[in-house]
Write a protein that holds these residues in place. Structure first.
Motif, PDB file in Angstrom:
ATOM      1  N   ASP A 113       0.875  -1.176   0.000  1.00  0.00           N
ATOM      2  CA  ASP A 113       0.000   0.000   0.000  1.00  0.00           C
ATOM      3  C   ASP A 113       0.908   1.219   0.000  1.00  0.00           C
ATOM      4  O   ASP A 113       1.546   1.541   1.004  1.00  0.00           O
ATOM      5  N   GLY A 114       0.964   1.917  -1.113  1.00  0.00           N
ATOM      6  CA  GLY A 114       1.878   3.042  -1.248  1.00  0.00           C
ATOM      7  C   GLY A 114       1.568   4.229  -0.377  1.00  0.00           C
ATOM      8  O   GLY A 114       2.390   5.144  -0.259  1.00  0.00           O
ATOM      9  N   MET A 115       0.406   4.232   0.291  1.00  0.00           N
ATOM     10  CA  MET A 115       0.103   5.323   1.216  1.00  0.00           C
ATOM     11  C   MET A 115       0.772   5.124   2.569  1.00  0.00           C
ATOM     12  O   MET A 115       0.926   6.072   3.331  1.00  0.00           O
ATOM     13  N   VAL A 116       1.164   3.898   2.905  1.00  0.00           N
ATOM     14  CA  VAL A 116       1.798   3.661   4.206  1.00  0.00           C
ATOM     15  C   VAL A 116       3.275   3.303   4.059  1.00  0.00           C
ATOM     16  O   VAL A 116       3.924   2.958   5.047  1.00  0.00           O
ATOM     17  N   TYR A 117       3.793   3.384   2.862  1.00  0.00           N
ATOM     18  CA  TYR A 117       5.213   3.159   2.615  1.00  0.00           C
ATOM     19  C   TYR A 117       5.836   4.483   2.204  1.00  0.00           C
ATOM     20  O   TYR A 117       5.342   5.155   1.295  1.00  0.00           O
ATOM     21  N   SER A 118       6.900   4.884   2.853  1.00  0.00           N
ATOM     22  CA  SER A 118       7.546   6.142   2.498  1.00  0.00           C
ATOM     23  C   SER A 118       8.168   6.043   1.108  1.00  0.00           C
ATOM     24  O   SER A 118       8.467   4.948   0.618  1.00  0.00           O
ATOM     25  N   ALA A 119       8.366   7.200   0.504  1.00  0.00           N
ATOM     26  CA  ALA A 119       8.998   7.239  -0.819  1.00  0.00           C
ATOM     27  C   ALA A 119      10.388   6.625  -0.764  1.00  0.00           C
ATOM     28  O   ALA A 119      10.789   5.861  -1.658  1.00  0.00           O
ATOM     29  N   ALA A 120      11.151   6.933   0.281  1.00  0.00           N
ATOM     30  CA  ALA A 120      12.518   6.412   0.399  1.00  0.00           C
ATOM     31  C   ALA A 120      12.515   4.893   0.538  1.00  0.00           C
ATOM     32  O   ALA A 120      13.289   4.194  -0.133  1.00  0.00           O
ATOM     33  N   ASP A 121      11.647   4.369   1.405  1.00  0.00           N
ATOM     34  CA  ASP A 121      11.589   2.916   1.589  1.00  0.00           C
ATOM     35  C   ASP A 121      11.091   2.217   0.324  1.00  0.00           C
ATOM     36  O   ASP A 121      11.549   1.110  -0.009  1.00  0.00           O
ATOM     37  N   THR A 122      10.149   2.839  -0.368  1.00  0.00           N
ATOM     38  CA  THR A 122       9.632   2.256  -1.602  1.00  0.00           C
ATOM     39  C   THR A 122      10.732   2.145  -2.651  1.00  0.00           C
ATOM     40  O   THR A 122      10.897   1.106  -3.308  1.00  0.00           O
ATOM     41  N   GLU A 123      11.499   3.222  -2.806  1.00  0.00           N
ATOM     42  CA  GLU A 123      12.565   3.214  -3.812  1.00  0.00           C
ATOM     43  C   GLU A 123      13.637   2.184  -3.480  1.00  0.00           C
ATOM     44  O   GLU A 123      14.154   1.510  -4.372  1.00  0.00           O
ATOM     45  N   GLN A 124      13.961   2.038  -2.199  1.00  0.00           N
ATOM     46  CA  GLN A 124      14.943   1.036  -1.805  1.00  0.00           C
ATOM     47  C   GLN A 124      14.406  -0.374  -2.037  1.00  0.00           C
ATOM     48  O   GLN A 124      15.127  -1.270  -2.485  1.00  0.00           O
ATOM     49  N   LEU A 125      13.117  -0.562  -1.738  1.00  0.00           N
ATOM     50  CA  LEU A 125      12.509  -1.871  -1.934  1.00  0.00           C
ATOM     51  C   LEU A 125      12.481  -2.249  -3.412  1.00  0.00           C
ATOM     52  O   LEU A 125      12.726  -3.413  -3.769  1.00  0.00           O
ATOM     53  N   ILE A 126      12.187  -1.287  -4.284  1.00  0.00           N
ATOM     54  CA  ILE A 126      12.205  -1.542  -5.729  1.00  0.00           C
ATOM     55  C   ILE A 126      13.580  -2.042  -6.159  1.00  0.00           C
ATOM     56  O   ILE A 126      13.704  -3.028  -6.911  1.00  0.00           O
ATOM     57  N   GLY A 133      15.662 -10.784  -7.289  1.00  0.00           N
ATOM     58  CA  GLY A 133      14.925 -11.775  -8.067  1.00  0.00           C
ATOM     59  C   GLY A 133      14.256 -11.247  -9.309  1.00  0.00           C
ATOM     60  O   GLY A 133      13.367 -11.925  -9.858  1.00  0.00           O
ATOM     61  N   GLY A 134      14.614 -10.059  -9.752  1.00  0.00           N
ATOM     62  CA  GLY A 134      13.975  -9.505 -10.923  1.00  0.00           C
ATOM     63  C   GLY A 134      12.502  -9.221 -10.718  1.00  0.00           C
ATOM     64  O   GLY A 134      11.712  -9.242 -11.667  1.00  0.00           O
ATOM     65  N   LEU A 135      12.127  -8.951  -9.476  1.00  0.00           N
ATOM     66  CA  LEU A 135      10.728  -8.715  -9.145  1.00  0.00           C
ATOM     67  C   LEU A 135      10.363  -7.246  -9.312  1.00  0.00           C
ATOM     68  O   LEU A 135      11.209  -6.366  -9.176  1.00  0.00           O
ATOM     69  N   THR A 136       9.100  -6.983  -9.562  1.00  0.00           N
ATOM     70  CA  THR A 136       8.593  -5.615  -9.669  1.00  0.00           C
ATOM     71  C   THR A 136       7.679  -5.318  -8.497  1.00  0.00           C
ATOM     72  O   THR A 136       7.216  -6.225  -7.799  1.00  0.00           O
ATOM     73  N   LEU A 137       7.406  -4.031  -8.290  1.00  0.00           N
ATOM     74  CA  LEU A 137       6.617  -3.610  -7.134  1.00  0.00           C
ATOM     75  C   LEU A 137       5.376  -2.846  -7.582  1.00  0.00           C
ATOM     76  O   LEU A 137       5.465  -1.908  -8.374  1.00  0.00           O
ATOM     77  N   ARG A 138       4.249  -3.223  -7.023  1.00  0.00           N
ATOM     78  CA  ARG A 138       2.992  -2.518  -7.250  1.00  0.00           C
ATOM     79  C   ARG A 138       2.646  -1.751  -5.973  1.00  0.00           C
ATOM     80  O   ARG A 138       2.668  -2.315  -4.885  1.00  0.00           O
ATOM     81  N   THR A 139       2.279  -0.475  -6.128  1.00  0.00           N
ATOM     82  CA  THR A 139       2.099   0.383  -4.957  1.00  0.00           C
ATOM     83  C   THR A 139       0.675   0.898  -4.768  1.00  0.00           C
ATOM     84  O   THR A 139       0.422   1.632  -3.823  1.00  0.00           O
ATOM     85  N   ASN A 140      -0.250   0.535  -5.633  1.00  0.00           N
ATOM     86  CA  ASN A 140      -1.577   1.159  -5.601  1.00  0.00           C
ATOM     87  C   ASN A 140      -2.681   0.251  -5.086  1.00  0.00           C
ATOM     88  O   ASN A 140      -3.843   0.381  -5.462  1.00  0.00           O
ATOM     89  N   LEU A 141      -2.336  -0.687  -4.216  1.00  0.00           N
ATOM     90  CA  LEU A 141      -3.342  -1.624  -3.706  1.00  0.00           C
ATOM     91  C   LEU A 141      -3.313  -1.667  -2.187  1.00  0.00           C
ATOM     92  O   LEU A 141      -2.260  -1.862  -1.579  1.00  0.00           O
ATOM     93  N   ASP A 142      -4.480  -1.474  -1.573  1.00  0.00           N
ATOM     94  CA  ASP A 142      -4.647  -1.660  -0.131  1.00  0.00           C
ATOM     95  C   ASP A 142      -5.638  -2.795   0.063  1.00  0.00           C
ATOM     96  O   ASP A 142      -6.851  -2.587   0.052  1.00  0.00           O
ATOM     97  N   PRO A 143      -5.169  -4.032   0.226  1.00  0.00           N
ATOM     98  CA  PRO A 143      -6.084  -5.172   0.351  1.00  0.00           C
ATOM     99  C   PRO A 143      -6.964  -5.103   1.594  1.00  0.00           C
ATOM    100  O   PRO A 143      -8.026  -5.725   1.643  1.00  0.00           O
ATOM    101  N   LEU A 144      -6.516  -4.354   2.604  1.00  0.00           N
ATOM    102  CA  LEU A 144      -7.286  -4.280   3.842  1.00  0.00           C
ATOM    103  C   LEU A 144      -8.648  -3.635   3.621  1.00  0.00           C
ATOM    104  O   LEU A 144      -9.595  -3.904   4.374  1.00  0.00           O
TER     105      LEU A 144
END
Length: 604
Positions: A113-126, A133-144
């Motif tokens: 959920d990109g609303m609860v992940y900081s920009a810095a942490d998101t960029e590092q996670l990407i 593992g060549g994985l991609t990140l999706r940030t626009n989903l809040d399953p809760l």
């Protein structure tokens, strides 16, 4: 729903969305340490309720990463669930990205959920996911939103004004200082996301977060406008009038993205560590990616705030003395032995604090750990874990209060009866570390990392250590944890400056046996140059020096001390501190309480 049912619902959604994994941090949309119930998604999905941790769920497995403060608590809370405990900073523990890449099935996309992940942490996670593992990140989903059916709403508690007599500076003055700092950072304005920064800036307080007097909101500052984004039901007529008088506009909380899109200045400062990645993406102007200037302002206390701390510590010290005397009395009554429990001592201390003027709340849930529970760093007794206190061993009591003029944080480890040689030895090692840091004299601009070793040196010589920090800032009727300055082994570049508050709290925890921690809240103050070696002709080269003044006023239990382990300087420091405690508190106590305090603070 059980944890298993929640995981099943999540995996059904993940399958529909073609996700290999979903990550739940401990933060909210404001990157807070402590969060309102609405954002406790990591706790809901895993059952672990510590303040720090990250849960990760794949289609076949689940894991939770947390630090040493919560190893024992997490092991207990995760029992019976799929979640595997991952111990941060322990050799062999994989990173989140490494673990996901190992667990990855057919899908290559990970969700947050990109609303609860900081920009810095998101960029590092990407970067980490791509590398591992060549994985991609999706940030626009809040399953809760879909699977947490009884999810608490965003709080709508009322906001109140923090009087100028306690704040010490008007919000207009603070905003002017912020704008000046922004110009120096080549920014026309900023989005403020951190709740304690907003509360400090506007001289407002709230009750949206457990034990932390903040309110859910954003603050957008430009060269000519200031806009508070908040659910308006939270604002009384008095607060609305106050905001209008200070030329602060009010918009609905959920309009912050629109506010960013409509932002008319050329540049805007957005702190990547504080701003959610989705809000960072919402800006159409040039973004200045720098640290917010507000924490550096907030952590240096003004005269009114310092006086507020002193007054709050007096009242808190009175409550602590009354409690410690009561605890001794219960131990002396044979018929009372075995009736006291961890929860009952917590309730007694809370009631004594609540009697004090300007009391508003606790500053965190009390940690009352008897015996082996004292080795669980952030232990909180529940009806299921509550145990009786026996007339032997040690009680670790970490507690604090929110008074309107100051926040307190104190730990005492208390002897309830006979102790082992090991308990006395460990207690004295911790005391020596506490005193070594408390006695430090250091040049201006020294960092907390450079001083941290002082508190650990004696225990290191015996192969002992603790994995939490040695000290943190304390807010002025705000968060009990305030930074960025800290005493910590890990590098923290924030220099120490006069009029900062910081705790001194080394500890040792022997799993299955007992724990010891001794904590005072301190004020960083200048050293009188006359007290230093004169060095005639070299005053300018020497520069200024700082030291720590104890704000906390409460006896340190002398009964567990192995006096033979203390140097004459250490004994003198403890005697001087106890004389200070007696001098400050005794006028506020009755005769019986004074007599108890006189004995508790008598010189070694």
């Amino acid at each position: 729903m059980t944890i298993s049912q929640r995981l099943a619902a999540l995996r059904e959604l993940m399958q529909r969305e073609h996700l290999a994994a979903f990550i739940f941090p401990s933060t909210d949309a404001h990157q807070s340490e402590y969060v309102a119930d609405h954002w406790k998604g990591r706790e809901w999905i895993s059952g672990f309720n510590g303040s720090a941790g990250t849960a990760v769920v794949t289609m076949t497995r689940a894991a939770l990463w947390t630090d040493s403060r919560y190893f024992l608590a997490a092991e207990e809370q995760l029992k019976g669930t799929e979640f595997q405990l991952m111990k941060l900073k322990i050799a062999g523990t994989p990173t989140i990205a490494e673990w996901i890449s190992q667990e990855n099935g057919n899908s290559t996309e990970v969700g947050i959920d990109g609303m609860v992940y900081s920009a810095a942490d998101t960029e590092q996670l990407i970067k980490d996911l791509r590398t591992e593992g060549g994985l991609t990140l999706r940030t626009n989903l809040d399953p809760l939103k879909q699977i947490w059916r009884d999810r608490p709403a965003i709080p709508e508690n009322k906001v109140e004004i923090q009087p100028l007599e306690f704040a010490g500076e008007s919000c207009q003055s603070k905003i002017a200082r912020i704008r000046k700092a922004l110009r120096e950072q080549h920014a026309d304005g900023m989005l403020m996301s951190a709740l304690d920064d907003i509360a400090w800036t506007l001289n407002l307080r709230g009750t949206d977060v457990h034990r932390t007097p903040v309110f859910v909101s954003y603050l957008l500052i430009s060269t000519t406008q200031v806009t508070l984004y908040i659910n308006k039901v939270k604002l009384s007529a008095e607060v609305l009038s106050y905001l209008a008088a200070n030329q602060i506009a009010v918009e609905d909380y959920d309009q912050v993205k629109k506010g960013l899109k409509d932002y008319f200045e050329q540049t805007i400062l957005m702190d990547p560590a504080e701003t959610s990645c989705l809000l960072m993406k919402a800006v159409s102007r040039d973004v200045v990616r720098e640290s917010s200037p507000v924490p550096a302002m907030k952590i240096v206390k003004n005269e009114a705030e310092i006086q507020g701390y002193r007054n709050a510590m007096l009242r808190d010290g009175v409550a602590m003395v009354k409690f410690l005397m009561w605890l001794d009395e219960q131990g002396e009554r044979k018929e009372q032995r075995g009736e006291l429990t961890e929860i009952s001592v917590d309730e007694k201390l809370t009631s004594l604090r609540a009697e004090q003027a300007l009391y508003r709340d606790l500053s965190f849930d009390t940690i009352a750990g008897y015996g082996y529970h004292g080795a669980i760093v952030h232990y909180e007794a529940t009806p299921a874990t509550d145990i009786p206190l026996q007339p032997e061993g040690l009680l670790l009591l970490d507690s604090g209060a929110q008074y309107q003029d100051g926040t307190t944080d104190i730990t005492r480890t208390i002897a309830l009866g006979p102790l082992t040689d090991e308990q006395r030895h460990v207690y004295t090692l911790v005391l020596k570390g506490h005193i070594a840091l408390a006695r430090a004299i250091f040049p201006e601009r020294t960092t907390g990392t450079q001083l941290d070793v002082l508190a650990r040196q004696y225990m290191w010589r015996e192969g002992l250590n603790y994995l939490h920090g040695t000290g943190h800032g304390v807010g002025s009727y705000l968060s009990v944890h305030e930074g960025p300055h800290q005493f910590r082994m890990e590098w923290k570049p924030q220099p120490l400056i006069a009029n900062m508050t910081i705790t001194d709290e080394p500890g040792i925890y022997l799993t299955g046996k007992f724990g010891v921690r001794i904590e005072n809240t301190m004020l960083i103050v200048p050293v009188d140059p006359q007290s230093l070696f004169p060095m005639e002709g070299h005053e300018k080269e020497r520069g200024g020096y700082l030291q720590l003044e104890p704000l906390t006023l409460c006896p340190i239990d002398k009964r567990p001390i192995d006096v033979t382990m203390l140097s004459s300087e250490e004994r003198q420091w403890l005697n001087d501190y106890h004389q200070l405690v007696f001098n400050r508190l005794s006028p506020l106590l009755n005769e019986k309480e004074q007599q108890w305090l006189r004995q508790a603070t008598a010189a070694l």
